[in-house]
Design a protein around this motif. Structure first.
Motif, PDB file in Angstrom:
ATOM      1  N   VAL A 177       0.843  -1.193   0.000  1.00  0.00           N
ATOM      2  CA  VAL A 177       0.000   0.000   0.000  1.00  0.00           C
ATOM      3  C   VAL A 177       0.878   1.241   0.000  1.00  0.00           C
ATOM      4  CG1 VAL A 177      -1.951  -1.105   1.136  1.00  0.00           C
ATOM      5  CG2 VAL A 177      -0.176  -0.040   2.522  1.00  0.00           C
ATOM      6  N   GLN A 178       0.266   2.357  -0.362  1.00  0.00           N
ATOM      7  CA  GLN A 178       0.985   3.635  -0.394  1.00  0.00           C
ATOM      8  C   GLN A 178      -0.024   4.767  -0.279  1.00  0.00           C
ATOM      9  OE1 GLN A 178       2.639   2.856  -4.227  1.00  0.00           O
ATOM     10  NE2 GLN A 178       1.016   3.883  -5.340  1.00  0.00           N
ATOM     11  N   PHE A 179       0.441   5.930   0.161  1.00  0.00           N
ATOM     12  CA  PHE A 179      -0.429   7.090   0.189  1.00  0.00           C
ATOM     13  C   PHE A 179      -0.678   7.544  -1.242  1.00  0.00           C
ATOM     14  CE2 PHE A 179       0.978   7.144   4.573  1.00  0.00           C
ATOM     15  CZ  PHE A 179      -0.178   7.509   5.242  1.00  0.00           C
ATOM     16  N   GLU A 180      -1.952   7.794  -1.547  1.00  0.00           N
ATOM     17  CA  GLU A 180      -2.301   8.142  -2.922  1.00  0.00           C
ATOM     18  C   GLU A 180      -1.605   9.434  -3.355  1.00  0.00           C
ATOM     19  OE1 GLU A 180      -6.256   8.444  -5.778  1.00  0.00           O
ATOM     20  OE2 GLU A 180      -6.485   8.488  -3.595  1.00  0.00           O
ATOM     21  N   PHE A 181      -1.639  10.432  -2.477  1.00  0.00           N
ATOM     22  CA  PHE A 181      -0.932  11.695  -2.726  1.00  0.00           C
ATOM     23  C   PHE A 181      -0.012  11.948  -1.536  1.00  0.00           C
ATOM     24  CE2 PHE A 181      -5.224  12.060  -4.575  1.00  0.00           C
ATOM     25  CZ  PHE A 181      -4.880  12.123  -5.912  1.00  0.00           C
ATOM     26  N   TYR A 182       1.191  12.409  -1.805  1.00  0.00           N
ATOM     27  CA  TYR A 182       2.151  12.571  -0.714  1.00  0.00           C
ATOM     28  C   TYR A 182       3.039  13.801  -0.859  1.00  0.00           C
ATOM     29  CZ  TYR A 182       5.498  10.762  -4.114  1.00  0.00           C
ATOM     30  OH  TYR A 182       6.267  10.594  -5.216  1.00  0.00           O
ATOM     31  N   GLU A 183       3.225  14.299  -2.067  1.00  0.00           N
ATOM     32  CA  GLU A 183       4.177  15.378  -2.282  1.00  0.00           C
ATOM     33  C   GLU A 183       3.749  16.643  -1.534  1.00  0.00           C
ATOM     34  OE1 GLU A 183       4.817  16.038  -6.403  1.00  0.00           O
ATOM     35  OE2 GLU A 183       5.728  14.085  -6.758  1.00  0.00           O
ATOM     36  N   ARG A 196      -6.255  11.216   4.850  1.00  0.00           N
ATOM     37  CA  ARG A 196      -5.403  10.928   3.706  1.00  0.00           C
ATOM     38  C   ARG A 196      -5.827   9.566   3.151  1.00  0.00           C
ATOM     39  NH1 ARG A 196      -3.728  16.009   3.116  1.00  0.00           N
ATOM     40  NH2 ARG A 196      -2.086  16.657   4.594  1.00  0.00           N
ATOM     41  N   SER A 197      -5.744   9.410   1.855  1.00  0.00           N
ATOM     42  CA  SER A 197      -6.130   8.145   1.232  1.00  0.00           C
ATOM     43  C   SER A 197      -4.915   7.258   1.022  1.00  0.00           C
ATOM     44  CB  SER A 197      -6.821   8.394  -0.108  1.00  0.00           C
ATOM     45  OG  SER A 197      -8.077   8.988   0.077  1.00  0.00           O
ATOM     46  N   VAL A 198      -5.064   6.004   1.421  1.00  0.00           N
ATOM     47  CA  VAL A 198      -4.070   4.990   1.151  1.00  0.00           C
ATOM     48  C   VAL A 198      -4.661   4.034   0.134  1.00  0.00           C
ATOM     49  CG1 VAL A 198      -2.971   2.937   2.121  1.00  0.00           C
ATOM     50  CG2 VAL A 198      -2.766   5.099   3.282  1.00  0.00           C
ATOM     51  N   ILE A 199      -3.883   3.672  -0.891  1.00  0.00           N
ATOM     52  CA  ILE A 199      -4.355   2.747  -1.915  1.00  0.00           C
ATOM     53  C   ILE A 199      -3.431   1.551  -1.987  1.00  0.00           C
ATOM     54  CG2 ILE A 199      -5.498   4.529  -3.286  1.00  0.00           C
ATOM     55  CD1 ILE A 199      -3.099   4.478  -5.166  1.00  0.00           C
ATOM     56  N   TYR A 235     -16.660   5.620  10.918  1.00  0.00           N
ATOM     57  CA  TYR A 235     -17.505   6.775  11.248  1.00  0.00           C
ATOM     58  C   TYR A 235     -18.699   6.722  10.317  1.00  0.00           C
ATOM     59  CZ  TYR A 235     -19.043  11.485  12.376  1.00  0.00           C
ATOM     60  OH  TYR A 235     -19.798  12.567  12.788  1.00  0.00           O
ATOM     61  N   ASN A 236     -19.835   6.304  10.853  1.00  0.00           N
ATOM     62  CA  ASN A 236     -21.045   6.061  10.070  1.00  0.00           C
ATOM     63  C   ASN A 236     -20.752   5.004   9.005  1.00  0.00           C
ATOM     64  OD1 ASN A 236     -22.599   7.823  11.623  1.00  0.00           O
ATOM     65  ND2 ASN A 236     -21.958   9.581  10.417  1.00  0.00           N
ATOM     66  N   THR A 237     -20.685   5.391   7.732  1.00  0.00           N
ATOM     67  CA  THR A 237     -20.431   4.415   6.676  1.00  0.00           C
ATOM     68  C   THR A 237     -19.007   4.490   6.146  1.00  0.00           C
ATOM     69  OG1 THR A 237     -21.238   5.974   4.994  1.00  0.00           O
ATOM     70  CG2 THR A 237     -22.834   4.439   5.945  1.00  0.00           C
ATOM     71  N   THR A 238     -18.163   5.325   6.755  1.00  0.00           N
ATOM     72  CA  THR A 238     -16.802   5.517   6.267  1.00  0.00           C
ATOM     73  C   THR A 238     -15.817   4.708   7.104  1.00  0.00           C
ATOM     74  OG1 THR A 238     -17.339   7.753   5.521  1.00  0.00           O
ATOM     75  CG2 THR A 238     -15.006   7.200   5.754  1.00  0.00           C
ATOM     76  N   TRP A 239     -15.160   3.744   6.483  1.00  0.00           N
ATOM     77  CA  TRP A 239     -14.132   2.973   7.171  1.00  0.00           C
ATOM     78  C   TRP A 239     -12.834   3.747   7.144  1.00  0.00           C
ATOM     79  CZ3 TRP A 239     -15.429  -1.155   9.959  1.00  0.00           C
ATOM     80  CH2 TRP A 239     -16.691  -1.707   9.708  1.00  0.00           C
ATOM     81  N   GLN A 240     -12.106   3.707   8.248  1.00  0.00           N
ATOM     82  CA  GLN A 240     -10.874   4.483   8.347  1.00  0.00           C
ATOM     83  C   GLN A 240      -9.870   3.768   9.250  1.00  0.00           C
ATOM     84  OE1 GLN A 240     -12.656   8.158   9.601  1.00  0.00           O
ATOM     85  NE2 GLN A 240     -12.744   7.576  11.738  1.00  0.00           N
ATOM     86  N   LEU A 241      -8.613   4.138   9.069  1.00  0.00           N
ATOM     87  CA  LEU A 241      -7.528   3.544   9.828  1.00  0.00           C
ATOM     88  C   LEU A 241      -6.893   4.584  10.733  1.00  0.00           C
ATOM     89  CD1 LEU A 241      -5.814   1.489   6.957  1.00  0.00           C
ATOM     90  CD2 LEU A 241      -7.597   0.739   8.558  1.00  0.00           C
ATOM     91  N   LEU A 242      -6.478   4.152  11.933  1.00  0.00           N
ATOM     92  CA  LEU A 242      -5.832   5.026  12.907  1.00  0.00           C
ATOM     93  C   LEU A 242      -4.429   4.497  13.184  1.00  0.00           C
ATOM     94  CD1 LEU A 242      -8.769   5.405  15.488  1.00  0.00           C
ATOM     95  CD2 LEU A 242      -8.266   6.877  13.529  1.00  0.00           C
TER      96      LEU A 242
END
Length: 594
Positions: A177-183, A196-199, A235-242
């Protein structure tokens, strides 16, 4: 002696994995006699919020391993607990402003007991948690052992499984996996909570949420690919990582998604957020492949006109080896009127990634992409790649359109993997009525003087029939007739369609709206042919605009015929002219038969 030696080694391992805690909190009596598992606590949520009574449940406790604490600043007022049954839950304390304690006196790796005295079991935006109601949470905790690192190892999984609802509150590890945007980006911005989005290299995506007060909030995002360890939250319908701290993030490998690297089986790519390891190439035309509706989408239709295009969606090179069988599966939807070979699956052994595909040698695979029943009716096209075992190949979806015709295709995923394709139900005929009446014809058997038409096309509702005009209900009878459908080479066939009905003043839709079938109808002579009624399993209620599926209508008696026509027949009476809406007409093989 050998048995004794083995026993001593086992004891030594216990002391290495967990260190006994000698200095316990000031608890004169830790309750016992009513121990709950984390699973039992979670099961209580099936009936809603639950509070442990201070008298009736005064001895209730739960034990578990702390898999995440507050030390990194990204997890606030909460520790995450993995029970001995493997299930997980958040333990939430009140803050100072709410009359609570400032922090938990536990650390990741601690094996603890928690008194459920007065606690509330609830969901906060779908996150299951134990809410501490006492002033000082640490008065309810006993630490049995510290440093139980072997008990707090992350579970290896995928973004797809997390987004499917697995591993809630647990510690997980995802790879490639990697962060979609990082610069130029940090984990969080300006002391605000930041997503931040990880793909993944397969194109799956999920949010990594970081508190603006995390100790690592201002650190730059890693630019590479690797592994991510984190707590699964929602959070409601949004899955997220901590993330607990930056040691959970190990991304120092070359990024995926740039394409061109040699891939091995299984090689899967979905297009929910990017083209991933695939690339695109436009040979002709201004329209190009794009990421839309979480798919790779291509159409030659723009600004209410069709345009000539040739566009390719191309994989990275993949070596097909060390398998007995290999296959490719394309998951897609397609709509509108096209022409033969406007969407094809191609394969090449000499294509150079990023080059013009017309400079390479391609073989067209025997795969067909018929229109599907609607924009949500995703279908699989699967075929064998056995003849390419031992080769390094590039797979491509080639799209063509003209100034007169253009389909639209959306590809959700492509997988090249070991295995043999399982034949699925084949689509025989499809007309969604999303761009017009298609090749259907209209025969107005009874058209009163007050009407110029009964059936008409609506871009929103499909084909719509009504004999109500000028505040008057007319008596009418009008046929919407399909083109010839060939059922001569199929062992099974079922018809389905979506329909809605409203505005009837009496009677039911089944009394006024019919479906018939013929095997000898002559379109040049409307009114000819023998027509037989088809029983429609489900009709709409007739008093609202809700579309319902007709259910499967068996066409077995008509198999073997190459000139089959389906007719939707609208009728009305003076004083009772309702509205009938038809879309997503589909004939396909039965799912359980070939």
């Amino acid at each position: 002696m050998k048995k004794l030696a083995i026993l001593l080694i086992g004891v030594t391992m216990v002391f290495v994995s967990c260190k006994k805690e000698l200095d316990r909190p000031d608890i004169t009596h830790f309750p016992s006699g009513n121990e709950w598992t984390v699973g039992q606590i979670l099961d209580t949520l099936a009936n809603g919020t639950f509070q442990f009574d201070k008298d009736y449940h005064k001895n209730a406790t739960v034990k578990g391993y702390v898999i995440a604490d507050e030390s990194g600043g990204n997890i606030y007022r909460t520790v995450y607990l993995r029970g001995e049954d493997g299930r997980c839950i958040a333990l939430y304390r009140k803050g100072a402003n709410d009359g609570g304690s400032e922090s938990f006196n536990v650390k990741t790796g601690d094996y603890i007991g928690y008194s459920l005295y007065g606690s509330v079991i609830s969901e906060y935006s779908r996150l299951p948690q134990i809410q501490v109601q006492e002033y000082d949470v640490n008065r309810l905790i006993v630490i049995y052992e510290r440093g139980c690192n072997d008990k707090v190892q992350p579970v290896s999984t995928t973004i797809e499984r997390i987004n499917a609802g697995e591993h809630l509150c647990d510690l997980v590890k995802i790879s490639d996996v990697q962060f979609e945007f990082y610069e130029g980006l940090t984990y969080a911005e300006n002391q605000t909570n930041t997503n931040r989005s990880v793909i993944s290299c397969a194109g799956e995506s999920i949010i990594v949420r970081t508190s603006g007060y995390a100790s690592f909030a201002a650190e730059p995002l890693p630019s590479g690919k690797g592994t991510l360890t984190s707590i699964v939250s929602v959070y409601n319908t949004t899955w997220q990582l901590l993330i607990r701290n930056t040691s959970d993030v190990v991304m120092n490998e070359r990024r995926c998604g740039e394409g061109g690297d040699l891939m091995e089986l299984p090689y899967a790519q979905n297009f929910s957020s990017s083209f991933g390891t695939y690339t695109t190439y436009s040979v002709l035309g201004d329209q190009v492949w794009s990421i839309d509706f979480q798919t790779a989408k291509m159409t030659g239709y723009a600004n209410q006109a069709n345009y000539e295009n040739e566009d390719w969606l191309l994989s990275s090179p993949v070596i097909i080896e060390n398998v007995e069988h290999a296959m490719v599966t394309v998951n897609y939807v397609a709509q509108y009127t096209g022409f033969d070979d406007d969407v094809t699956l191609q394969i090449s052994s000499d294509y150079e990634f990023g080059d013009d595909p017309t400079n390479a040698t391609w073989a067209k695979l025997e795969a067909e992409f018929p229109n599907t029943g609607g924009w949500y009716d995703f279908q699989d096209v699967a075929l064998s790649l056995d003849e390419y075992i031992g080769d390094t190949v590039t797979l491509a979806v080639k799209f063509l359109s003209s100034t007169t015709k253009s389909r639209t295709i959306e590809v959700k995923s492509i997988a090249i993997e070991e295995g043999e394709p399982t034949p699925g139900p084949q689509i025989i005929f499809s007309e969604p009525f999303s761009a017009g009446q298609g090749e259907f014809t209209i025969n107005n058997e009874l058209l009163p003087a007050g009407l110029s038409y009964v059936w008409k096309f609506s871009s929103q509702y499909g084909m719509v029939a009504s004999a109500f005009a000028n505040n008057t209900s007319y008596s009418a009878r009008s046929w919407l007739i399909s083109p010839a459908i060939d059922l001569s080479e199929y062992g099974s066939a079922v018809l389905t369609f979506d329909h809605a009905a409203n505005k009837l003043t009496s009677g039911t839709p089944a009394q006024y709206y019919y479906v018939r079938i013929s095997t000898n109808y002559d379109p040049a002579s409307p009114g000819t042919g023998d027509w037989y009624y088809l029983e429609v399993p489900t009709y709409p209620s007739g008093n609202n605009w809700n579309f319902v599926s007709s259910g499967e209508i068996d066409l077995t008696p008509y198999l073997g015929n190459s000139d089959v026509h389906i007719a939707f027949i609208y009728t009305s009476d003076d004083g009772n002219a309702g509205t009938w809406e038809i879309k997503n007409v589909l004939i396909k093989e039965r799912a359980t038969e070939k």
